[in-house]
Design a protein around this motif. Structure first.
Motif, PDB file in Angstrom:
ATOM      1  N   VAL A 111       0.842  -1.199   0.000  1.00  0.00           N
ATOM      2  CA  VAL A 111       0.000   0.000   0.000  1.00  0.00           C
ATOM      3  C   VAL A 111       0.877   1.250   0.000  1.00  0.00           C
ATOM      4  O   VAL A 111       1.676   1.453   0.936  1.00  0.00           O
ATOM      5  N   PRO A 112       0.756   2.124  -1.007  1.00  0.00           N
ATOM      6  CA  PRO A 112       1.423   3.430  -0.950  1.00  0.00           C
ATOM      7  C   PRO A 112       0.835   4.242   0.203  1.00  0.00           C
ATOM      8  O   PRO A 112      -0.377   4.426   0.274  1.00  0.00           O
ATOM      9  N   TYR A 113       1.699   4.705   1.080  1.00  0.00           N
ATOM     10  CA  TYR A 113       1.207   5.330   2.306  1.00  0.00           C
ATOM     11  C   TYR A 113       0.496   6.647   2.039  1.00  0.00           C
ATOM     12  O   TYR A 113       0.980   7.509   1.296  1.00  0.00           O
ATOM     13  N   GLN A 114      -0.651   6.781   2.660  1.00  0.00           N
ATOM     14  CA  GLN A 114      -1.362   8.042   2.761  1.00  0.00           C
ATOM     15  C   GLN A 114      -1.865   8.173   4.194  1.00  0.00           C
ATOM     16  O   GLN A 114      -2.349   7.203   4.774  1.00  0.00           O
ATOM     17  N   GLU A 115      -1.751   9.339   4.734  1.00  0.00           N
ATOM     18  CA  GLU A 115      -2.266   9.583   6.070  1.00  0.00           C
ATOM     19  C   GLU A 115      -3.772   9.317   6.100  1.00  0.00           C
ATOM     20  O   GLU A 115      -4.479   9.621   5.141  1.00  0.00           O
ATOM     21  N   GLY A 116      -4.242   8.734   7.189  1.00  0.00           N
ATOM     22  CA  GLY A 116      -5.676   8.484   7.293  1.00  0.00           C
ATOM     23  C   GLY A 116      -5.992   7.199   8.024  1.00  0.00           C
ATOM     24  O   GLY A 116      -5.405   6.919   9.068  1.00  0.00           O
ATOM     25  N   GLU A 117      -6.874   6.400   7.416  1.00  0.00           N
ATOM     26  CA  GLU A 117      -7.412   5.253   8.125  1.00  0.00           C
ATOM     27  C   GLU A 117      -7.414   4.010   7.245  1.00  0.00           C
ATOM     28  O   GLU A 117      -7.929   4.020   6.121  1.00  0.00           O
ATOM     29  N   LEU A 118      -6.816   2.950   7.765  1.00  0.00           N
ATOM     30  CA  LEU A 118      -6.901   1.614   7.156  1.00  0.00           C
ATOM     31  C   LEU A 118      -8.026   0.857   7.835  1.00  0.00           C
ATOM     32  O   LEU A 118      -8.070   0.781   9.068  1.00  0.00           O
ATOM     33  N   ILE A 119      -8.924   0.302   7.043  1.00  0.00           N
ATOM     34  CA  ILE A 119      -9.994  -0.516   7.594  1.00  0.00           C
ATOM     35  C   ILE A 119      -9.991  -1.864   6.881  1.00  0.00           C
ATOM     36  O   ILE A 119     -10.023  -1.920   5.645  1.00  0.00           O
ATOM     37  N   ALA A 120      -9.940  -2.928   7.651  1.00  0.00           N
ATOM     38  CA  ALA A 120     -10.048  -4.287   7.108  1.00  0.00           C
ATOM     39  C   ALA A 120     -11.410  -4.838   7.473  1.00  0.00           C
ATOM     40  O   ALA A 120     -11.794  -4.836   8.645  1.00  0.00           O
ATOM     41  N   ARG A 121     -12.147  -5.302   6.483  1.00  0.00           N
ATOM     42  CA  ARG A 121     -13.459  -5.903   6.698  1.00  0.00           C
ATOM     43  C   ARG A 121     -13.381  -7.378   6.309  1.00  0.00           C
ATOM     44  O   ARG A 121     -13.070  -7.705   5.160  1.00  0.00           O
ATOM     45  N   GLY A 122     -13.636  -8.228   7.288  1.00  0.00           N
ATOM     46  CA  GLY A 122     -13.509  -9.654   7.060  1.00  0.00           C
ATOM     47  C   GLY A 122     -14.814 -10.387   7.245  1.00  0.00           C
ATOM     48  O   GLY A 122     -15.727  -9.912   7.930  1.00  0.00           O
ATOM     49  N   ILE A 123     -14.879 -11.576   6.656  1.00  0.00           N
ATOM     50  CA  ILE A 123     -16.057 -12.427   6.751  1.00  0.00           C
ATOM     51  C   ILE A 123     -15.644 -13.782   7.306  1.00  0.00           C
ATOM     52  O   ILE A 123     -14.691 -14.403   6.826  1.00  0.00           O
ATOM     53  N   LYS A 124     -16.341 -14.224   8.365  1.00  0.00           N
ATOM     54  CA  LYS A 124     -16.156 -15.569   8.890  1.00  0.00           C
ATOM     55  C   LYS A 124     -17.521 -16.137   9.238  1.00  0.00           C
ATOM     56  O   LYS A 124     -18.266 -15.538  10.022  1.00  0.00           O
ATOM     57  N   ASN A 125     -17.824 -17.269   8.653  1.00  0.00           N
ATOM     58  CA  ASN A 125     -19.111 -17.930   8.890  1.00  0.00           C
ATOM     59  C   ASN A 125     -20.280 -16.989   8.655  1.00  0.00           C
ATOM     60  O   ASN A 125     -21.266 -16.967   9.391  1.00  0.00           O
ATOM     61  N   GLY A 126     -20.157 -16.163   7.610  1.00  0.00           N
ATOM     62  CA  GLY A 126     -21.234 -15.265   7.248  1.00  0.00           C
ATOM     63  C   GLY A 126     -21.312 -13.993   8.052  1.00  0.00           C
ATOM     64  O   GLY A 126     -22.161 -13.138   7.784  1.00  0.00           O
ATOM     65  N   LYS A 127     -20.431 -13.814   9.048  1.00  0.00           N
ATOM     66  CA  LYS A 127     -20.464 -12.621   9.879  1.00  0.00           C
ATOM     67  C   LYS A 127     -19.307 -11.696   9.512  1.00  0.00           C
ATOM     68  O   LYS A 127     -18.197 -12.146   9.239  1.00  0.00           O
ATOM     69  N   GLU A 128     -19.590 -10.393   9.506  1.00  0.00           N
ATOM     70  CA  GLU A 128     -18.568  -9.416   9.156  1.00  0.00           C
ATOM     71  C   GLU A 128     -17.960  -8.799  10.411  1.00  0.00           C
ATOM     72  O   GLU A 128     -18.665  -8.460  11.364  1.00  0.00           O
ATOM     73  N   ILE A 129     -16.634  -8.659  10.419  1.00  0.00           N
ATOM     74  CA  ILE A 129     -15.945  -7.932  11.475  1.00  0.00           C
ATOM     75  C   ILE A 129     -15.000  -6.931  10.834  1.00  0.00           C
ATOM     76  O   ILE A 129     -14.656  -7.060   9.646  1.00  0.00           O
ATOM     77  N   THR A 130     -14.580  -5.930  11.597  1.00  0.00           N
ATOM     78  CA  THR A 130     -13.659  -4.929  11.081  1.00  0.00           C
ATOM     79  C   THR A 130     -12.510  -4.711  12.049  1.00  0.00           C
ATOM     80  O   THR A 130     -12.627  -4.942  13.254  1.00  0.00           O
ATOM     81  N   SER A 131     -11.395  -4.269  11.491  1.00  0.00           N
ATOM     82  CA  SER A 131     -10.243  -3.868  12.288  1.00  0.00           C
ATOM     83  C   SER A 131      -9.666  -2.621  11.650  1.00  0.00           C
ATOM     84  O   SER A 131      -9.678  -2.479  10.420  1.00  0.00           O
ATOM     85  N   THR A 132      -9.159  -1.699  12.480  1.00  0.00           N
ATOM     86  CA  THR A 132      -8.770  -0.374  11.993  1.00  0.00           C
ATOM     87  C   THR A 132      -7.402   0.043  12.508  1.00  0.00           C
ATOM     88  O   THR A 132      -7.041  -0.237  13.657  1.00  0.00           O
ATOM     89  N   LEU A 133      -6.637   0.719  11.645  1.00  0.00           N
ATOM     90  CA  LEU A 133      -5.437   1.449  12.042  1.00  0.00           C
ATOM     91  C   LEU A 133      -5.589   2.884  11.554  1.00  0.00           C
ATOM     92  O   LEU A 133      -5.933   3.115  10.383  1.00  0.00           O
ATOM     93  N   THR A 134      -5.317   3.834  12.444  1.00  0.00           N
ATOM     94  CA  THR A 134      -5.489   5.244  12.124  1.00  0.00           C
ATOM     95  C   THR A 134      -4.195   6.002  12.352  1.00  0.00           C
ATOM     96  O   THR A 134      -3.511   5.784  13.357  1.00  0.00           O
ATOM     97  N   THR A 135      -3.873   6.898  11.434  1.00  0.00           N
ATOM     98  CA  THR A 135      -2.693   7.734  11.611  1.00  0.00           C
ATOM     99  C   THR A 135      -2.840   8.577  12.874  1.00  0.00           C
ATOM    100  O   THR A 135      -3.859   9.233  13.093  1.00  0.00           O
ATOM    101  N   ALA A 136      -1.830   8.516  13.717  1.00  0.00           N
ATOM    102  CA  ALA A 136      -1.847   9.282  14.960  1.00  0.00           C
ATOM    103  C   ALA A 136      -1.019  10.544  14.807  1.00  0.00           C
ATOM    104  O   ALA A 136      -0.012  10.578  14.075  1.00  0.00           O
TER     105      ALA A 136
END
Length: 846
Positions: free
Chosen positions: A709-734
């Protein structure tokens, strides 16, 4: 071949037809941990030479070594101590009153003293105990002052051989002490053993073996009653028997019972029972003895692996040393509980206590929290290990002399003390008689054809032995034998174990299994543990098909677990390690630990923790890690796909996890490797709302999602699927840190001199985002009557003194631990650093 072990529980001739509440406490045993006097000397002196005002007050458990400062000048001698000065003689004394009735006896019980302990009372020597990890006790009845006043108990600890271990041992009375007062008619210390011959969800047939001691000069008629109590404090069964106890004799007997619809102990539902045994004489209950246990069955099958209560499951284990960061080896219950809970949340279901018997506190927590435990007896047998170089002994040096000096005379007593004191714990499912013992027997090492052979072109981790089984047999037959034979010693240790407990398998951690299968060593074992030799799983199963095999010390890497999952006959693994530990240092100063843990010394998780969580936990999870492409393991290929710089490197990864960050703070347009450890079937990654593509876990043979990923300030969000359910994980520029946020694992504790609170200080920016790239030295202020145990950021190169209120953050955070005293009040904690301040956090000590 199958090895079936039903474990734990009770006896009863009749089942109660009513429900009653039973007092499950053992009033005979009292905490003896408070208000000891301690003096540390660098010379071997007598107690009489110590002035009264030279002592300081301490509570037990106490580790004097961890109170020191890290010292580079210790050099090679500090390989095991973690650069903390451990040399010295510790002098402990406790004055106490003990009024004694004529029909009473008194014992003092030590769960562990490191090491070479000489115990005396009122100037009379009770005994010497060299091993630092086995419990022991003394009958002090005849030595007490007649008026019961001003009894003086002393313990001298000789740790002059301060480099006597390959890892950090600490020194002192580092485990709990109890004073036990009994009637002369009583169940002696460790005098019960609860087992079961049949276990199912419908029924459990149980037996309690009892020792009944009569220290009177006359025979006594007694009624012995055992009541069985479930977790809800309901009596589920009871049994009584009449006995005649002969004068000054001990009677061994048993009681049997059937419990209907038992609550089975397992790793998901750790239900415990209590057996309450009373002795009645002339209509009076003179003794009450409680035994906590669990009902469960265990089975190891050479083809199908491990079964708990009839259910096939994998052992998802980690190895743990007995130190825990800033507290050293004097580990409070709450510190163990936090560490175990973090491991539990990561999917761990088993603990190997390496390489020494566990403390009572740790075992009780494993019983309550649902961990299987491999309890290990020894790291040395007949021949010593080199404490500095971790292989063959290279010099005869007094300061490295360890338990090997006492093994011949003390091994049987120490082993049996451990088994007697630990065998009612349902968490224990294996007894390990030794760790990587083979290299200390030159004949066995030489017979491998590779250990110490510089001409061998293979690799210990990834290559099969160069010698055939026939060649190894020939080597064992022709090479000169030493004074001791490893097979004979193993059989002796196994025999002693099974004299006291046949309900659990005996195992060991084998570093040279190709030879150990033929030397007589494995003849003494029920389950064969391989140390870093997953490459031999198929070899072992094919050549020794009747022997159950598992990994007992392995790398915290995906390739290790993949090998287990691909082989039903492999019961599971114990990863090295669950947490970083001090000592066994292989890197130059100022590295103070062996950094192989899923957790660091502050119990903060690192990348390997999240990898194993993605493999071991069913709960959906995503963990995002980042690194510059230059520092990462990856590169872009001709098609701009992210690939390994060294193809297949993941298959040979060793102890240390790759260098990754948990932040999103880089230079603009710099290409960043984003990797994720997850059990989701698919993940889509977004940067500032723009999709960077969706990928499937099956696309990555190393089980790591990857993006460039070419870096840009802001927010990375990962959206995943397991057994039909969605979860998210986030990294934010501090941004720049503007505040310190404090968080505590509990809001209130008891005023009992034991309970602890873990307080994490995290740097954040003005939006509350964690700042992980600008570490600061934090000063904690504690307002109230609480004990400062210390601080630790968990960084492997952190050499700041533990017992301090100042700590430099690592990755933006650090840990403070405080402990309750004996007063009820509210305690407030604040923190500041270079102009940054925190809100106040308040702990209620009640």
């Amino acid at each position: 071949m199958k090895y079936f072990y039903n474990l734990i529980i009770i006896s009863i001739l009749m089942t109660s037809c009513h429900v009653s509440k039973i007092n499950k406490t053992n009033s005979a045993e009292v905490n003896f941990n408070l208000n000891w006097d301690f003096y540390l000397s660098q010379e071997d002196i007598s107690f009489d030479e110590i002035k009264s005002d030279a002592y300081k007050k301490v509570n037990i458990p106490h580790d004097w070594v961890v109170e020191g400062s890290f010292d580079q000048s210790l050099g090679e001698d500090a390989k095991g101590t973690g650069y903390l000065p451990g040399k010295g003689y510790g002098y402990y004394s406790k004055t106490f009153d003990k009024p004694l009735e004529k029909d009473q006896v008194v014992y003092v019980l030590f769960d562990g003293v490191y090491n070479n302990a000489t115990v005396s009372i009122n100037g009379k020597k009770l005994g010497f105990h060299p091993y630092g990890y086995s419990p022991f006790y003394f009958d002090i009845t005849s030595y007490l002052n007649k008026n019961g006043k001003d009894n003086l108990l002393t313990v001298k600890v000789d740790h002059s051989n301060f480099a006597d271990s390959r890892w950090y041992t600490g020194a002192g009375i580092y485990r709990e002490v109890s004073l036990i007062t009994e009637n002369k008619l009583h169940v002696p210390v460790w005098g019960t053993f609860v087992t079961s011959s049949q276990v199912s969800k419908e029924q459990a047939t149980v037996q309690i073996d009892l020792s009944l001691e009569n220290k009177f000069d006359k025979n006594k008629d007694v009624i012995v009653t055992t009541s069985f109590i479930n977790a809800e404090n309901d009596e589920v069964a009871t049994i009584s028997n009449n006995f005649v106890l002969n004068a000054n004799k001990t009677l061994d007997t048993s009681q049997k019972a059937t419990i209907n619809h038992p609550d089975l102990w397992d790793t998901e539902n750790a239900k415990l029972y209590t057996a309450v045994t009373t002795i009645q004489n002339n209509g009076e209950i003179v003794d009450r003895y409680t035994t906590v246990f669990g009902i469960r069955s265990i089975l190891f099958d050479a083809d199908k692996g491990f079964f708990l209560n009839g259910k096939n499951m994998k052992i998802k284990g980690v190895c743990l040393h007995h130190d825990a960061g800033l507290v050293g080896t004097a580990v409070p219950r709450g510190v163990w509980k936090r560490r175990l809970q973090i491991l539990k949340d990561g999917g761990t279901n088993a603990i190997r206590v390496s390489h020494n018997p566990a403390s009572k506190v740790l075992l009780e927590l494993c019983d309550e929290m649902g961990f299987l435990v491999q309890d290990e007896f020894f790291d040395e047998w007949d021949n010593p290990k080199d404490k500095r170089y971790n292989q063959n002994e290279r010099s005869v040096d007094a300061i490295t002399r360890g338990y090997g000096e006492y093994f011949q005379d003390w091994a049987q007593k120490d082993l049996k003390n451990v088994v007697l004191s630990h065998r009612n714990h349902p968490s224990i499912f294996q007894w390990s008689i030794g760790n990587e013992i083979e290299w200390t027997y030159p004949r066995n090492a030489a017979a491998t054809g590779f250990f110490g052979n510089m001409n061998w072109n293979g690799n210990y981790f990834w290559s099969e032995p160069p010698y055939s089984t026939e060649k190894i047999k020939e080597q064992l037959a022709t090479l000169p034998k030493g004074k001791y034979d490893i097979g004979e010693t193993a059989k002796k240790l196994s025999k002693w174990t099974k004299e006291l407990d046949t309900t659990r398998p005996v195992t060991a951690n084998l570093i040279l299994p190709s030879v150990s299968h033929l030397s007589g060593y494995t003849d003494a074992l029920d389950v064969i543990g391989y140390s870093y030799r997953r490459i031999l799983y198929d070899y072992g199963h094919q050549n020794y098909p009747d022997k159950p095999i598992m990994g007992t010390e392995n790398l915290a890497q995906y390739h290790e677990w993949k090998a287990v999952m691909e082989r039903p006959f492999i019961s599971g693994t114990f990863l090295w390690t669950g947490a970083d530990y001090m000592g066994e240092i292989r890197d130059p100063w100022p590295v103070r630990v062996q950094p192989s843990g899923l957790l660091n010394t502050a119990s903060f998780p690192r990348g390997s923790y999240y990898m194993m969580q993605s493999l071991w936990s069913e709960k959906p999870m995503i963990h995002i890690a980042t690194q510059t492409m230059q520092k990462s393991l990856y590169k872009l290929d001709a098609h701009q796909n992210i690939v390994e710089k060294k193809p297949g490197k993941w298959e040979h990864a060793l102890w240390k996890w790759q260098d990754v960050n948990e932040h999103w703070n880089y230079n603009k347009e710099e290409t960043i490797a984003v990797e994720m450890y997850s059990n989701c079937e698919a993940i889509e990654l977004f940067l500032n709302g723009t999709s960077l593509g969706k990928k499937n876990l099956t696309d990555f043979e190393d089980h790591i999602y990857k993006w460039a990923v070419p870096y840009q300030e802001g927010e990375l969000i990962a959206r995943g699927i397991k057994n039909g359910k969605e979860i998210t994980s986030t990294l934010t520029t501090a941004k720049k840190a503007t505040k310190i946020v404090l968080s505590a694992d509990v809001e209130s504790i008891n005023a009992n001199n034991e309970d602890v609170v873990h307080i994490i200080a995290q740097l954040v920016d003005d939006k509350g985002n964690p700042v992980k790239t600008d570490d600061q030295k934090i000063t904690f202020t504690i307002d109230g009557n609480a004990k400062l145990l210390g601080v630790d950021s968990g960084w492997i190169k952190n050499i700041e003194k533990f017992q301090s209120n100042k700590s430099t953050t690592y990755n933006g955070k650090t840990l403070l631990i405080i402990q309750a005293k004996d007063t009820q009040e509210k305690v407030s904690i604040t923190a500041n650093a270079n102009g940054l301040i925190s809100d106040k956090i308040t702990i209620n000590i009640q």
